[in-house]
Design an enzyme around this catalytic site. Structure first.
Site, short mmCIF file in Angstrom:
data_model
loop_
_atom_site.label_atom_id
_atom_site.label_comp_id
_atom_site.label_asym_id
_atom_site.label_seq_id
_atom_site.Cartn_x
_atom_site.Cartn_y
_atom_site.Cartn_z
N ARG A 147 -17.24 6.03 -10.42
CA ARG A 147 -17.52 6.50 -11.78
C ARG A 147 -18.95 6.99 -11.85
NH1 ARG A 147 -18.07 2.61 -17.04
NH2 ARG A 147 -20.24 2.66 -16.32
N TYR A 159 -25.63 4.41 -22.37
CA TYR A 159 -24.60 3.60 -21.72
C TYR A 159 -24.43 3.99 -20.25
CZ TYR A 159 -20.25 1.86 -20.03
OH TYR A 159 -19.33 1.24 -19.24
N ASP A 210 -16.96 7.80 -17.96
CA ASP A 210 -16.68 7.02 -19.17
C ASP A 210 -17.51 7.57 -20.32
OD1 ASP A 210 -16.09 5.10 -21.06
OD2 ASP A 210 -16.55 3.38 -19.77
N HIS A 212 -17.25 6.45 -23.32
CA HIS A 212 -17.51 5.25 -24.13
C HIS A 212 -17.44 5.54 -25.63
CE1 HIS A 212 -18.78 1.02 -24.27
NE2 HIS A 212 -18.41 1.02 -23.01
N GLU A 236 -12.66 8.79 -19.35
CA GLU A 236 -12.32 7.53 -20.04
C GLU A 236 -12.86 7.47 -21.46
OE1 GLU A 236 -13.79 4.09 -17.96
OE2 GLU A 236 -13.53 2.80 -19.71
N GLU A 262 -9.73 -0.12 -22.68
CA GLU A 262 -10.26 -1.42 -22.25
C GLU A 262 -10.31 -2.41 -23.42
OE1 GLU A 262 -13.90 0.20 -20.72
OE2 GLU A 262 -15.06 -0.54 -22.41
N ARG A 283 -6.01 1.32 -19.80
CA ARG A 283 -7.08 0.49 -19.23
C ARG A 283 -6.95 -0.99 -19.61
NH1 ARG A 283 -10.78 0.74 -16.37
NH2 ARG A 283 -12.59 0.55 -17.73
N GLU A 339 -10.88 -1.03 -11.70
CA GLU A 339 -12.34 -0.98 -11.82
C GLU A 339 -12.95 -2.21 -11.13
OE1 GLU A 339 -13.77 -1.35 -15.85
OE2 GLU A 339 -15.66 -0.36 -15.38
N TRP A 402 -20.69 2.23 -29.97
CA TRP A 402 -21.30 1.98 -28.67
C TRP A 402 -20.32 2.34 -27.59
CZ3 TRP A 402 -20.32 -1.88 -24.76
CH2 TRP A 402 -21.23 -1.79 -23.68
O1 EZ4 Z 1 -18.39 -1.49 -22.04
O2 EZ4 Z 1 -17.10 -4.31 -20.31
O3 EZ4 Z 1 -15.47 0.87 -18.32
N1 EZ4 Z 1 -16.16 -0.08 -18.54
C1 EZ4 Z 1 -16.82 -0.30 -19.69
C2 EZ4 Z 1 -17.58 -1.60 -19.80
C3 EZ4 Z 1 -17.52 -2.18 -21.20
C4 EZ4 Z 1 -17.90 -3.64 -21.23
C5 EZ4 Z 1 -17.72 -4.23 -22.62
O4 EZ4 Z 1 -17.82 -5.61 -22.59
O5 EZ4 Z 1 -16.81 0.53 -20.56
O6 EZ4 Z 1 -18.91 -1.41 -19.41
CO CO Z 2 -15.16 1.84 -20.25
#
Ligand code: EZ4
Ligand code: CO
Length: 402
Positions: A147, A159, A210, A212, A236, A262, A283, A339, A402
């Protein structure tokens, strides 16, 4: 064989973990992960105050019935606190059954259908060139999938960048710390990251990214389209997936494979995404989606829609969740990838485990049960510390995902 005790163990070997340990009338015990990052004690209390008392005396082999009991007995459905507790109990019961019958859990799930589970890990640095260096290092370590994240110009803290993901963000702080965000700058830099990566390593390594939860459907469609030539393994969490129908717009605009989920706690969270084939990978994880039993229900539903799993495996889930994911991973047909973020060394010591990593693939090992344990005496030495996940504010102070 009856359940005689449900112990709840909270420990912080580098980061917080919550573990349920179930003991039985025949002396066999099992472990399950109940960690919910940033809300650990809510789950621990839910387990010890509300779940443990109703499990004492129950048949330890009645896994499905206990899963149903935990889903229904509260009347209040789902929710991550509840499902993390349910997941821990479920994992521990599979662990017990495997140990009692003398087989690794994957045998109980149907037996091996692959030799190992392909793992991906995280490369992420402020500068694109540093991310590519990390990528090359991981390829040398044997990874077939990585990733990639990078810094966003003008945003100080982003992030997935320059942080040791094994440790807990903000542990010991009294408030969540604040990251920044700028969508326009982000959309400018990500295509450059993947262009540089393909130039450096070619197409022999799977690349993932990701988002996020940061984009709108039209922005996500644009990014997916823009990345198509770089052939990502997946993009993702392009959007916050609270409204599953929002993915229709993204899907209509790009053939870049999409991964979501996730934070999902049950099939309800992804039923439409799967049924309408709006995603390629789900996920969901064994610790937040109802244990092995919950994960299997999601995977079975997804199989005819050609949706595969790519279980969440960040460091904030304990080695018990990784073990569960791998027993599921080698025995379930529509598993796509796993992952893998390294745990702090102390955590690997607290949770001794049989799973291994070699040539880019993870294997659950052949130990009976899940093949993972908790060293309770060692766990006791690491005291819980309150910690929060970060929050994100835009330049004008607006709070966003976030
Ligand atoms: O933000 O596990 O793909 N992985 C992620 C992780 C999540 C954290 C949250 O607790 O996005 O880093
Ligand atoms: Co993620």
């Amino acid at each position: 064989m009856n359940i005689t005790q449900v112990k709840v163990i909270v420990t912080n070997p580098g980061r917080n973990f919550v573990t349920a340990k179930i003991e039985t009338s025949e002396g066999i015990s099992g472990v399950g992960d109940a960690t919910l990052n940033g809300r650990e004690l809510a789950v621990a209390t839910y387990l010890s105050e509300h779940v443990a008392p109703m499990l004492i005396g129950r048949d330890a082999f009645a896994i499905e019935d206990t899963w149903q009991l935990m889903s229904r007995a509260s009347y209040w459905r789902r929710g991550p606190v509840q499902t993390a507790a349910q997941s821990a109990i479920d994992m521990a019961l599979w662990d017990i059954k495997g140990k009692a019958l003398g087989v690794p859990v994957y045998q109980l799930l149907g037996g091996r259908c692959r030799t190992g589970v392909m793992a991906y890990t995280h490369a992420g640095a402020a500068e694109i060139s540093e991310t590519i260096d990390d990528l090359q290092m991981f390829i040398e370590q044997g990874y077939h999938a990585v990733r990639l994240q990078c810094g966003v110009p003008g945003v100080p803290d982003v992030y997935g960048v320059d942080r040791d993901t094994s440790t807990q963000p903000g542990a010991g702080t009294e408030r969540p710390y604040v990251e920044g965000w700028d969508t326009s700058a982000y959309l400018g830099v990500v295509p450059k990251l993947f262009e540089a990566a393909r130039e450096a390593v070619g197409f022999g390594t799977h690349l993932l990214h990701d988002v996020h939860h940061r984009l709108t459907p039209s922005e996500a469609g644009w990014l997916g389209k823009r990345l198509e030539d770089h052939r990502l393994f997946w993009l993702e969490d392009a959007l916050a997936s609270d409204y599953q129908s929002a993915y229709r717009l993204v899907r209509q605009h790009t053939t870049t494979p999409l991964a979501v989920g996730e934070v999902f706690t049950s099939l309800v969270d992804c039923e439409q995404l799967i049924r309408e084939q709006l995603i390629d990978y789900v996920r969901a994880s064994a610790v937040h989606a109802g244990g092995l039993t919950g994960l299997r229900k999601i995977a079975a539903f997804a199989e005819p829609y050609q949706v595969k799993t790519g279980c969440h495996g960040a460091a904030d889930m304990s080695p018990i969740t990784m073990a569960a994911a791998l027993h599921f991973g080698v025995s379930t047909h529509n598993v796509g990838i796993q992952e893998r973020a390294l745990h702090p060394e102390e955590a690997d010591d607290v949770f001794p485990h049989a799973y291994t990593f070699s040539d880019g693939y993870l294997d659950p090992g052949e130990a009976p049960g899940l093949g993972v344990d908790i060293d309770e005496a060692l766990a006791e030495r690491y005291e819980y510390r309150r910690g929060y996940l970060p929050v994100v504010r835009l330049r004008d102070g607006t709070l966003t995902n976030w």
